[in-house]
Design a protein around this motif. Structure first.
Motif, short mmCIF file in Angstrom:
data_model
loop_
_atom_site.label_atom_id
_atom_site.label_comp_id
_atom_site.label_asym_id
_atom_site.label_seq_id
_atom_site.Cartn_x
_atom_site.Cartn_y
_atom_site.Cartn_z
N ALA A 33 0.86 -1.18 0.00
CA ALA A 33 0.00 0.00 0.00
C ALA A 33 0.90 1.23 0.00
O ALA A 33 1.89 1.28 0.72
CB ALA A 33 -0.89 0.00 1.24
N LEU A 34 0.55 2.21 -0.82
CA LEU A 34 1.31 3.45 -0.92
C LEU A 34 0.35 4.63 -0.82
O LEU A 34 -0.81 4.53 -1.23
CB LEU A 34 2.05 3.53 -2.26
CG LEU A 34 3.09 2.46 -2.58
CD1 LEU A 34 3.57 2.62 -4.02
CD2 LEU A 34 4.26 2.53 -1.61
N GLY A 35 0.83 5.74 -0.29
CA GLY A 35 -0.03 6.90 -0.24
C GLY A 35 0.61 8.09 0.44
O GLY A 35 1.78 8.07 0.82
N ALA A 47 4.34 3.83 3.04
CA ALA A 47 4.28 2.55 2.34
C ALA A 47 4.01 1.48 3.39
O ALA A 47 4.44 1.61 4.54
CB ALA A 47 5.59 2.26 1.60
N ALA A 48 3.30 0.44 3.00
CA ALA A 48 3.00 -0.63 3.95
C ALA A 48 2.94 -1.96 3.21
O ALA A 48 2.21 -2.08 2.21
CB ALA A 48 1.67 -0.36 4.67
N THR A 49 3.70 -2.93 3.67
CA THR A 49 3.53 -4.28 3.13
C THR A 49 2.20 -4.81 3.63
O THR A 49 1.70 -4.40 4.68
CB THR A 49 4.67 -5.21 3.59
OG1 THR A 49 4.69 -5.27 5.03
CG2 THR A 49 6.02 -4.72 3.08
N ARG A 68 10.30 3.55 -6.91
CA ARG A 68 9.83 4.76 -7.60
C ARG A 68 9.22 5.75 -6.62
O ARG A 68 9.45 6.96 -6.70
CB ARG A 68 8.82 4.38 -8.68
CG ARG A 68 9.41 3.58 -9.84
CD ARG A 68 8.41 3.43 -10.96
NE ARG A 68 7.26 2.63 -10.56
CZ ARG A 68 7.19 1.30 -10.71
NH1 ARG A 68 8.20 0.62 -11.23
NH2 ARG A 68 6.11 0.64 -10.33
N PHE A 69 8.45 5.23 -5.68
CA PHE A 69 7.74 6.08 -4.72
C PHE A 69 8.72 6.82 -3.81
O PHE A 69 8.57 8.01 -3.55
CB PHE A 69 6.80 5.19 -3.90
CG PHE A 69 5.82 5.94 -3.05
CD1 PHE A 69 4.79 6.68 -3.62
CD2 PHE A 69 5.91 5.89 -1.66
CE1 PHE A 69 3.87 7.36 -2.83
CE2 PHE A 69 5.00 6.56 -0.86
CZ PHE A 69 3.98 7.30 -1.45
N VAL A 70 9.73 6.10 -3.33
CA VAL A 70 10.71 6.70 -2.41
C VAL A 70 11.64 7.65 -3.16
O VAL A 70 12.01 8.71 -2.66
CB VAL A 70 11.50 5.60 -1.69
CG1 VAL A 70 12.65 6.21 -0.88
CG2 VAL A 70 10.59 4.80 -0.77
N PHE A 80 8.93 10.08 5.66
CA PHE A 80 8.50 8.83 5.04
C PHE A 80 8.32 7.79 6.14
O PHE A 80 9.19 7.62 7.00
CB PHE A 80 9.53 8.34 4.03
CG PHE A 80 9.25 6.97 3.47
CD1 PHE A 80 8.17 6.77 2.61
CD2 PHE A 80 10.03 5.88 3.81
CE1 PHE A 80 7.89 5.51 2.10
CE2 PHE A 80 9.77 4.61 3.30
CZ PHE A 80 8.70 4.43 2.44
N VAL A 81 7.19 7.08 6.11
CA VAL A 81 6.89 6.04 7.09
C VAL A 81 6.65 4.73 6.35
O VAL A 81 5.87 4.68 5.40
CB VAL A 81 5.66 6.41 7.94
CG1 VAL A 81 5.31 5.28 8.90
CG2 VAL A 81 5.92 7.70 8.71
N PHE A 82 7.30 3.68 6.79
CA PHE A 82 7.22 2.37 6.15
C PHE A 82 6.73 1.35 7.19
O PHE A 82 7.41 1.08 8.16
CB PHE A 82 8.61 1.98 5.63
CG PHE A 82 8.65 0.76 4.74
CD1 PHE A 82 7.50 0.19 4.22
CD2 PHE A 82 9.86 0.18 4.41
CE1 PHE A 82 7.54 -0.92 3.38
CE2 PHE A 82 9.93 -0.93 3.58
CZ PHE A 82 8.76 -1.49 3.07
#
Length: 371
Positions: A33-35, A47-49, A68-70, A80-82
């Motif tokens: 998940a990205l946002g 981002a989240a697995t 790409r997102f990072v 940025f939070v993962f």
């Protein structure tokens, strides 16, 4: 038994708990998940697995989307939070996953070096490549239910000849926080931890390698092999057949800082340590620190080639390849664990170096990805 209600949530529920309605999703493959969200007055990319998805471990599509997102994050957000909850690489993606992990690792290291504050919120599992990506970030938060290791628990148990309980005592959240000097996140307190971190995330992280050297010294860890040797003024050689531990990784990091441009690291080491003593000092953090040292050098214009001279697998190659200018398969060099005929997905090889089946294991294969 899960004690942390946050860990028992689905990925969507975790994100809702962290950001509420102040978030917007971005297109992403099934396992990720990205946002973007607004949190505590700051713009956060997340981002989240997604462990609840059948293919929720890190695959090529997920790693490339994350890359790409990072890569586009610096200058576009405040942090940025993962959310990392993954047993590691998706094995049925074959060898290309190692190339994809390398690209994702490089993007995360670059973002940190560019000054983007980054936090890994660790879920139930963070093994292998997932743990390495988590430690590419500038901060980590553990749950009481987290299990984190570069090497999987069953492999650690077998390699070290200890019980399952003894392995668990090393790799769980409370043990990791005690070893790394972190504060354990209380059950269900992840939203508060995130907001506190956002308020203090402009503070630079402590001197990583000094802290890692000190932790290693307290644990009494010795190198598994000889020091990396300067085989020539521009070639740093790591003796073949060694499975390096934390002390070896720090010696290599120190040696890399003296290399001039146009140098090569001849890597005969065969993969990261499976020794529980090395895992106890948070081996993933040592590998990430090694990657960062090498990347700092190559970003400054110091060209350094990674030359693989033996069979290699695991996070050691990912960490070093992420920082190197290019990667070369020397005579005897081979990347293990996955089908050799998939190597062209990591190593771009001249046609005359391949077999009729496209196996680029011959000497001279060169990787120029991400140049």
């Amino acid at each position: 038994m899960i004690r942390d209600p946050f860990i028992a949530m689905t990925t969507a529920q975790r994100l809702q708990a962290l950001f509420g309605e102040h978030m917007e999703a971005a297109p992403a493959p099934d396992g990720l998940a990205l946002g973007v969200a607004e949190c505590d007055g700051k713009t956060v990319r997340f981002a989240a697995t997604r462990p609840e998805v059948r293919t929720g471990t890190l695959g090529v599509a997920e790693c490339d989307a994350l890359t790409r997102f990072v890569a586009s994050a610096p200058g576009q957000c405040d942090a940025f939070v993962f959310l990392v909850d993954s047993a590691g690489a998706r094995l049925d993606d074959g060898l290309p996953i190692q190339g994809a992990l390398r690209r994702a690792m490089r993007a995360l290291v670059d973002a940190r070096l560019d000054g983007l504050p980054s936090l890994a919120l660790l879920g139930r599992n963070a093994f292998g490549g997932a743990s390495l990506l988590a430690y590419a970030l500038s901060a980590q938060s553990y749950s009481v239910d987290t299990r984190m290791a570069m090497t999987g628990p069953r492999v650690l148990q077998k390699a070290s000849g200890v019980s399952e309980a003894e392995v668990a005592a090393v790799i769980t959240g409370p043990a990791r926080c005690a070893q790394a000097g972190l504060t354990l996140c209380e059950p269900g307190e992840q939203p508060q931890v995130l907001r506190h971190w956002l308020r203090t995330s402009d503070q630079p992280p402590s001197a990583d390698r000094a802290r890692l050297h000190a932790r290693m010294a307290v644990a009494g860890l010795a190198a598994h092999g000889d020091d990396p040797v300067l085989a020539s003024p521009r070639t740093l050689s790591c003796r073949r057949g060694v499975t390096p531990g934390a002390a070896d990784l720090m010696k290599l990091a120190d040696a890399i800082e003296t290399l001039p441009s146009g140098s090569a690291i001849e890597l005969g080491w065969i993969g990261h340590s499976g020794d529980l003593r090395d895992e106890a000092v948070v081996q993933s953090e040592y590998l990430a620190a090694l990657s960062r040292v090498l990347r700092e050098r190559t970003r400054s214009g110091i060209a350094i080639t990674l030359r693989l001279t033996d069979e290699i697998s695991g996070g050691l190659m990912i960490a070093l390849a992420a920082g190197a200018t290019e990667v070369v398969l020397a005579p005897g060099g081979r990347v293990l664990t996955l089908p050799p005929d998939a190597l062209q997905n990591i190593f771009k090889t001249d046609a005359d170096m391949t077999t009729e089946h496209g196996d680029p294991l011959a000497a001279g294969a060169v990787d120029r990805i991400d140049q």
